[in-house]
Scaffold this active site. Structure first.
Site, mmCIF file in Angstrom:
data_model
loop_
_atom_site.group_PDB
_atom_site.id
_atom_site.type_symbol
_atom_site.label_atom_id
_atom_site.label_comp_id
_atom_site.label_asym_id
_atom_site.label_seq_id
_atom_site.Cartn_x
_atom_site.Cartn_y
_atom_site.Cartn_z
ATOM 1 N N SER A 157 79.315 17.502 -88.157
ATOM 2 C CA SER A 157 80.557 18.265 -88.284
ATOM 3 C C SER A 157 80.720 19.255 -87.138
ATOM 4 O O SER A 157 79.816 20.037 -86.844
ATOM 5 C CB SER A 157 80.576 19.025 -89.604
ATOM 6 O OG SER A 157 80.695 18.157 -90.698
ATOM 7 N N ASP A 193 90.643 23.287 -90.554
ATOM 8 C CA ASP A 193 89.179 23.162 -90.506
ATOM 9 C C ASP A 193 88.655 23.297 -89.080
ATOM 10 O O ASP A 193 87.801 22.525 -88.642
ATOM 11 C CB ASP A 193 88.707 21.847 -91.130
ATOM 12 C CG ASP A 193 87.223 21.895 -91.503
ATOM 13 O OD1 ASP A 193 86.640 22.999 -91.460
ATOM 14 O OD2 ASP A 193 86.643 20.842 -91.809
ATOM 15 N N HIS A 253 84.359 24.817 -91.780
ATOM 16 C CA HIS A 253 83.408 24.741 -92.894
ATOM 17 C C HIS A 253 81.951 24.882 -92.438
ATOM 18 O O HIS A 253 81.067 25.126 -93.260
ATOM 19 C CB HIS A 253 83.608 23.450 -93.704
ATOM 20 C CG HIS A 253 83.111 22.206 -93.059
ATOM 21 N ND1 HIS A 253 83.942 21.315 -92.405
ATOM 22 C CD2 HIS A 253 81.872 21.674 -92.960
ATOM 23 C CE1 HIS A 253 83.227 20.297 -91.961
ATOM 24 N NE2 HIS A 253 81.967 20.495 -92.278
#
Length: 355
Positions: A202, A124, A94
């Site tokens: 992230s 992911d 993402h």
């Protein structure tokens, strides 16, 4: 004179005395008290950061967006880490999913343009490769998530809110969480931690106290969007299985049997536990095993998959995780229900992206 009268009034107001400080006391800086050596735990953390930080990447992305006012460049940011000496950097899918240009900054160096070499939206995870890999690249040491214990110390390094090379620490708060991704799938075995994870973390590494990678920081659970002590990381054992495939083939294998399931929300609204088959693809293990899809017009639910190798399932995501556990080219025993009758079906798990 008027100003002398005012001055006299001011003197009277403060008690009729006037003190002029013509020689203020001299102020010297206080002497510093010697600290002494850092505590062993502090020194260990300092050493760990010094060893791991050069392997952590600051990732920025650019995407051109068209609007009424013309083309505009939207920017994004996240974290990553060096995987190997060839210049491969791992991050979350993402972080780079919509990017047209990707830049990676290592340590205090200049941003280096990178290209996306592989993406796995179902997990992911993604891999980019530096256009000019420095000779000083330092791949991050790998650990294992197999033997993690709740309560053990963990460290996260990343770039929250664009603040580069930020270290936070905490513990493993829980294990075996599930993290929703794309295609009605969930990543199983996810690590929960109270180390502060914020937007921008992230794709960054979650490390154990030996400085080894044990997870990829991926998400937080918070009403405000900032850390509330509940962060999640993809386990390194899964990462170590998916990343080599992304580097070699640009994608990750996706275990399946050759069916298209009904969306989970449709099945849940109908009050059904298990996987209801919408379509069976031809020339697949599911077709060979005679699995039957539902026919809603005839009020026929077909075969409902309710267990894999004896482990009960209630949703598509659980089914996918069980097939992942079985592994591609291995045999799974499905428990299916047709017309209220339960039976066992054995078939091979395949990579559905190759069929």
């Amino acid at each position: 004179m008027a100003w002398l009268a005012l001055l006299a009034a001011g003197v009277a107001a403060v008690g009729g005395s006037l003190v002029l400080a013509q020689n203020p006391p001299k102020a010297e800086p206080r002497s510093v008290t010697a600290r002494g050596p850092l505590l062993p735990a502090e020194q260990a953390l300092v050493n760990l950061f010094g060893q791991a930080a050069p392997s952590v990447a600051y990732i920025t992305t650019e995407q051109v967006q068209q609007s009424f006012f013309g083309a505009q460049v939207a920017q994004g940011a996240g974290s990553g880490f060096v995987w190997d000496a060839q210049g491969h950097v791992v991050t979350n899918n993402h972080v780079i999913a919509a990017a047209q240009r990707v830049y990676v900054q290592l340590d205090a160096g200049e941003p280096i343009e990178a290209r996306v070499v592989g993406r796995a939206p179902e997990y992911d995870l993604a891999v980019v490769r530096l256009s000019r890999p420095p000779k000083t690249l330092k791949p991050i040491p790998l650990g294992t998530s197999r033997d993690l214990k709740i309560g053990q110390h963990v460290i996260a390094i990343g770039n929250p809110f664009g603040l580069q090379r930020t270290l936070t620490q905490g513990i493993v708060s829980a294990l075996d969480r599930e993290l929703p991704t794309e295609g009605f799938r969930e990543v199983a075995g996810v690590i929960q931690t109270d180390a502060a994870i914020n937007p921008g973390n992230s794709g960054g590494p979650l490390l154990d106290s030996a400085g080894r990678l044990i997870g990829v920081n991926t998400a937080i659970r918070s009403a405000s969007g900032s850390s509330a002590g509940v962060g999640f990381a993809i386990p390194v054992d899964l990462v170590n299985r998916i990343v080599p495939s992304l580097i070699a083939r640009g994608r990750a294998p996706l275990p399946g049997i050759g069916i298209v399931p009904f969306p989970p929300d449709v099945v849940a609204r109908a009050g059904i536990n298990g996987v209801v088959i919408e379509r069976v693809r031809p020339n697949t293990p599911a077709a060979g095993a005679g699995l039957r899809a539902a026919a809603p017009q005839q009020r026929d639910l077909g075969d409902i998959i309710v267990a894999v190798n004896g482990r009960r399932i209630e949703s598509v995501s659980q089914f996918s995780n069980e097939l992942d556990r079985v592994g591609i080219d291995n045999t799974a025993e499905l428990t299916v229900v047709r017309d209220l009758q339960e039976r066992k079906v054995r078939l091979r798990v395949i990579d559905v992206l190759s069929n």
